[in-house]
Design a protein around this motif. Structure first.
Motif, short mmCIF file in Angstrom:
data_model
loop_
_atom_site.label_atom_id
_atom_site.label_comp_id
_atom_site.label_asym_id
_atom_site.label_seq_id
_atom_site.Cartn_x
_atom_site.Cartn_y
_atom_site.Cartn_z
N PRO A 127 0.18 -4.82 -5.63
CA PRO A 127 -0.90 -3.84 -5.42
C PRO A 127 -0.46 -2.75 -4.46
N GLY A 128 -1.22 -1.65 -4.46
CA GLY A 128 -1.00 -0.57 -3.51
C GLY A 128 0.12 0.36 -3.87
N ASP A 153 0.36 4.39 1.29
CA ASP A 153 1.15 4.14 2.49
C ASP A 153 1.31 2.65 2.75
N GLN A 154 0.19 1.91 2.57
CA GLN A 154 0.28 0.47 2.80
C GLN A 154 1.18 -0.20 1.77
N ARG A 183 6.40 -2.90 0.54
CA ARG A 183 7.65 -3.02 -0.21
C ARG A 183 8.87 -2.90 0.70
N ASP A 184 8.80 -2.03 1.72
CA ASP A 184 9.90 -1.92 2.68
C ASP A 184 10.08 -3.25 3.43
N LEU A 198 0.09 -5.54 2.16
CA LEU A 198 -0.49 -5.69 0.83
C LEU A 198 -1.98 -6.00 0.91
N ASP A 199 -2.35 -6.79 1.88
CA ASP A 199 -3.77 -7.12 2.03
C ASP A 199 -4.58 -5.86 2.35
N GLN A 200 -4.03 -5.00 3.20
CA GLN A 200 -4.73 -3.74 3.49
C GLN A 200 -4.83 -2.86 2.25
#
Length: 859
Positions: A715-716, A720-721, A726-727, A769-771
């Motif tokens: 997701p996302g 930015d989140q 991923r980083d 990811l949660d954000q």
């Protein structure tokens, strides 16, 4: 033969010690039998003197007792001497000879009377003497007969002995050796003080007695209520007492009375006038009344239990206390059933809890009581606490005006039944009104009252009330009906409904009512727990119903589903808002939650509720957990290396990698499919490899698993989140590669550091990811720049449970122009007619028909 009373000396010499002991035994026996009354009375007198019993008696009676005791002793000595006879040697020989068979001592004293000159006869006689001498040589001392049961049938000697032993252990030898029992009347004491005085505080104070002879200061203090005792020795009138501490009036004893006792009621002087007299200024310390304070308003538990915190204190300790609860009639809203005058009821009196251990001088406690069934439950009352000390003084708290805590019912039907019960208990004049309203409530119960058991109980209670009204309602019948109505309300409130959706709706309605009425934290927690359970039951039912649907349909709608963690976050946020008193926001969030549950469809999966990326999140959580287990195993392997030097190579096989190394155990192997998230199987939790190479293989498997998850539908994307997540996952993968290389090189310590870095990066990625997922929850705004058409159609043609297209983020509705053409009103009429037709079609699912009915209510 002729007898001779004297036994030959050689025979007696051989048994001289048994004779001596037997003679001593005879002496002891005759002394005990003759003089036992003497030492019995003497022991009783000494025990009484040592215990100070004579000091507690009036002087005349004390002297009479002493004289009687001494007279008894003299009489015992005289009668004993008359009956006593000193034992002689012949008495000892006779006693010893009687204990031997054939009386050998008497036989040795005999002489041959006939045939002494006949050798044969003399030889027989000598043989007889030798046999008697041998038998006498076996003599042993005879024990004296010291039993006095016949002379002392009441065992007075033992009573005296026991009293004397107790006096020695617990009495005072000073009374026997120095002071004596009592001075004779009119004669001064030869040694010791000429007066004595004590001040004994009340027992509840716990203070020791004060001996005035040892008080050197001219002033001292003592508690009010202390007992002052003064004793004057010597000639009457030589010493007198003056005092102003008792406040006695009327007829009092003479100031020269040898023994005086009076209470200490106020400050003043105590003076002993005469030789060796003293004077003191006494300060009377008053016993302060106890205090009690209500610390806070009573709390209401979800069950209706009242908890009232209070604090009580007293200078010597609180003995007991009560809480008095009375109806605050002036604060009652006198409407409806409360408009009539209430029946007279006695105040509710509850005992306050006291500490079981420790001091009661200053303590805090909580009064816990369930008054939900009281006629005054949830009505304005006044609460007054009262405590009492050992002196009989009492103290009360300030009157608190509050509502009497009791169980509150949030189900509308249950609340209505409880209100009718309250009106009936308020006054029997409300009986007919209560019956009429209950009839109105139960009119046409089909589709309205779903708890059939509670409905039947309510009808029985109504018939009982109607019968009482016809024949004359009594308090007993009224209380019986009130108890039945209570049970009915509890059934409506807590009774289980057969349909999961009905239970969920009931829980949501009760919670909404609690928000409106400002429920307590405990009530909110219970209602949230009930709604959470009902929600999970409803989700489980939806999942079961969808098992028979087409697989394509069940997998084509992940955008309209929500995972369990996000749903729990909504519930936690709802509870937090209510506990903070932000009821308006809580109601909005509850409405949003109701909208979600009304249009919910469950995707297949172990969590029951999923959103896009939810399965990926679960897979990453499994990866983090497996990495933690692998780190633990690496640490254990490092410990084994230190415990067994030289065996760093091949380790004993701890398990098989098969279960943990296989992919697809916790998810699908390979790349993530669209709509399914990125949860991957991988290294399990319990298996172990072989040595460092086995751990390295497991680390490599975890790295491959993370790669597949990163290639899946995380997701996302584009946010930015999402980029930060991923980083972080990329850093986690690099740390896993370095940990794998360290394990292959045998550097377990370095591997542990890299594994820790990997776990930190995984946690950071999960947080990001949660954000990102929270921003894409149902009902939120779409991504910037997203077109209305894209929001309407959604990716891959996703739709909601009613077949409508949903947005990319799972939002309900669409911005697309649904009514195309010029005749918009005609098209709207056709849609309304079709909705009415479908809502009345019994062949359609109940959930669809209920939704259509709610939709039609808006138009």
């Amino acid at each position: 033969m002729r007898e001779d009373t004297q036994t030959p000396d050689p025979a007696l010499h051989r048994i001289r010690w048994p004779l001596r002991l037997t003679r001593l035994g005879l002496l002891a026996e005759r002394l005990v039998q003759s003089f036992w009354p003497v030492w019995t009375v003497a022991l009783l007198l000494m025990a009484g003197l040592a215990f100070g019993l004579v000091d507690e008696l009036p002087v005349e009676i004390a002297w009479a007792v002493l004289m009687f005791g001494l007279g008894t002793i003299v009489w015992g000595l005289v009668s004993g001497l008359r009956g006593f006879r000193w034992p002689g040697a012949a008495d000892a020989v006779a006693r010893l000879d009687a204990s031997l068979p054939g009386r050998p001592l008497a036989a040795l004293a005999d002489t041959q009377a006939v045939g002494a000159d006949d050798p044969a006869s003399a030889e027989v006689w000598q043989a007889h003497r030798d046999r008697m001498a041998a038998r006498a040589a076996t003599a042993k001392a005879v024990e004296p007969d010291l039993k006095l049961a016949r002379r002392d049938p009441y065992a007075l000697r033992y009573v005296a002995l026991l009293a004397f032993v107790l006096a020695v252990l617990f009495g005072s030898a000073w009374r026997l050796t120095v002071a004596g029992p009592l001075p004779p009347p009119g004669q001064a004491v030869s040694a010791g003080p000429t007066w004595e005085g004590w001040i004994q505080p009340p027992p509840y104070t716990g203070k020791p007695s004060l001996y005035l002879n040892d008080v050197a200061k001219p002033d001292f203090s003592a508690p009010v209520g202390s007992k002052v005792t003064l004793r004057l020795y010597g000639s009457v009138g030589t010493l007198t007492v003056g005092e102003t501490v008792s406040g006695r009036t009327g007829v009092v004893d003479s100031a020269a009375t040898p023994e005086q006792t009076f209470p200490l009621t106020r400050s003043g002087k105590i003076t002993i006038n005469g030789p060796g007299g003293r004077s003191w200024q006494v300060t009377a310390v008053a016993d302060q009344p106890p205090k009690v304070t209500i610390l806070s308003k009573p709390d209401r538990k979800a069950s209706g239990e009242m908890q009232l915190s209070f604090r009580a204190s007293d200078d010597y300790g609180v003995v007991k206390g009560t809480a008095t609860i009375a109806l605050n009639l002036s604060a009652v809203d006198r409407r409806y059933g409360l408009a009539v005058p209430p029946e007279a009821r006695a105040p509710i009196v509850l005992d306050l809890p006291m500490p079981l251990n420790g001091q009661r001088k200053d303590f805090s406690e909580v009064l816990v009581e369930d008054l939900s069934k009281s006629a005054w439950a949830n009505l304005p009352v006044t609460i007054t606490l009262t405590v009492q000390d050992a002196a009989g003084q009492s103290g009360s708290s300030a009157v608190m005006e509050t509502d009497l805590p009791g169980r509150r019912f949030f189900d509308p039907l249950a609340a209505a039944v409880i209100e009718m019960r309250r009106d009936l208990l308020w006054s029997m004049a409300n009986a007919r009104r209560t019956d009429e309203i209950l009839r109105a409530i139960t009119y046409k119960p089909a589709g309205f009252i779903k708890n059939q058991k509670a409905y039947l109980l309510l009808r029985v209670a109504m018939r009982r009330l109607e019968a009482g009204i016809d024949t004359g309602l009594t308090p007993a019948i009224r209380d019986e009906v009130a108890e039945a109505l209570w049970q009915v309300a509890v059934q409506f409130e807590d009774g289980t409904l057969s349909d999961a959706l009905d239970r969920l709706r009931q829980a949501q309605e009760r919670l909404s009512e609690a928000i409106r009425r400002g429920a307590s934290k405990d009530e909110i927690a219970k209602l949230m727990q009930d709604m959470n359970k009902a929600l999970h039951d409803y989700v489980a039912k939806l999942a079961q119903e969808q098992q028979g649907k087409d697989q394509q349909t069940s997998q084509a709608q992940p955008g309209m589903t929500i995972n369990g963690d996000q749903m729990q976050q909504l519930l936690d946020r709802l509870q937090q808002l209510m506990e903070q008193g932000r009821m308006a926001e809580a109601q909005q969030l509850l409405d949003r939650l109701q909208q979600l549950t009304q249009n919910m469809q469950v995707a297949q999966g172990k969590d029951g509720m999923q959103v896009p990326g939810g399965q990926s999140m679960q897979g990453l959580q499994d990866t983090l957990r497996q990495q933690q287990n692998l780190s633990d195993k690496t640490f254990q392997d490092l410990q084994n290396q230190f415990n067994q030097p030289g065996q760093q190579g091949q380790q004993g096989q701890d398990g098989q990698q098969g279960q943990d190394g296989q992919q697809g155990q916790n998810g699908q192997g390979g790349g993530a499919q669209p709509g399914q998230g990125g949860q991957q199987g991988g290294v399990g939790q319990d298996g172990n490899g072989q040595g460092g190479q086995g751990l390295a293989d497991r680390q490599q498997a975890l790295r491959d698993q993370l790669n597949r998850q990163m290639q899946g539908n995380l997701p996302g994307a584009g946010t930015d989140q999402g980029n930060a997540a991923r980083d972080a996952l990329g850093r986690a993968g690099q740390a896993m590669d370095q940990a794998e290389q360290a394990l292959r090189d045998g550097d377990n310590a370095g591997a542990l550091d890299k594994q820790a870095q990997a776990m930190d990066a995984l946690r950071e990625g999960l947080h990001a990811l949660d954000q990102a997922m929270n921003k894409g929850q149902p009902g939120s705004q779409g991504q910037p720049g997203q077109s209305d058409t894209a929001s309407a159609s959604g990716p891959r043609g996703q739709s909601d449970p009613l077949g409508r297209q949903v947005g990319q983020t799972g939002a309900l509705g669409t911005g697309q122009d649904m009514l195309q053409g010029e005749d918009v009103y005609r098209r709207a009429r056709e849609i309304l007619d079709e909705l009415r037709k479908r809502s009345g079609d019994p062949s359609r699912p109940a959930i669809e028909r209920d939704y259509l009915k709610r939709l039609l209510q808006l138009f």
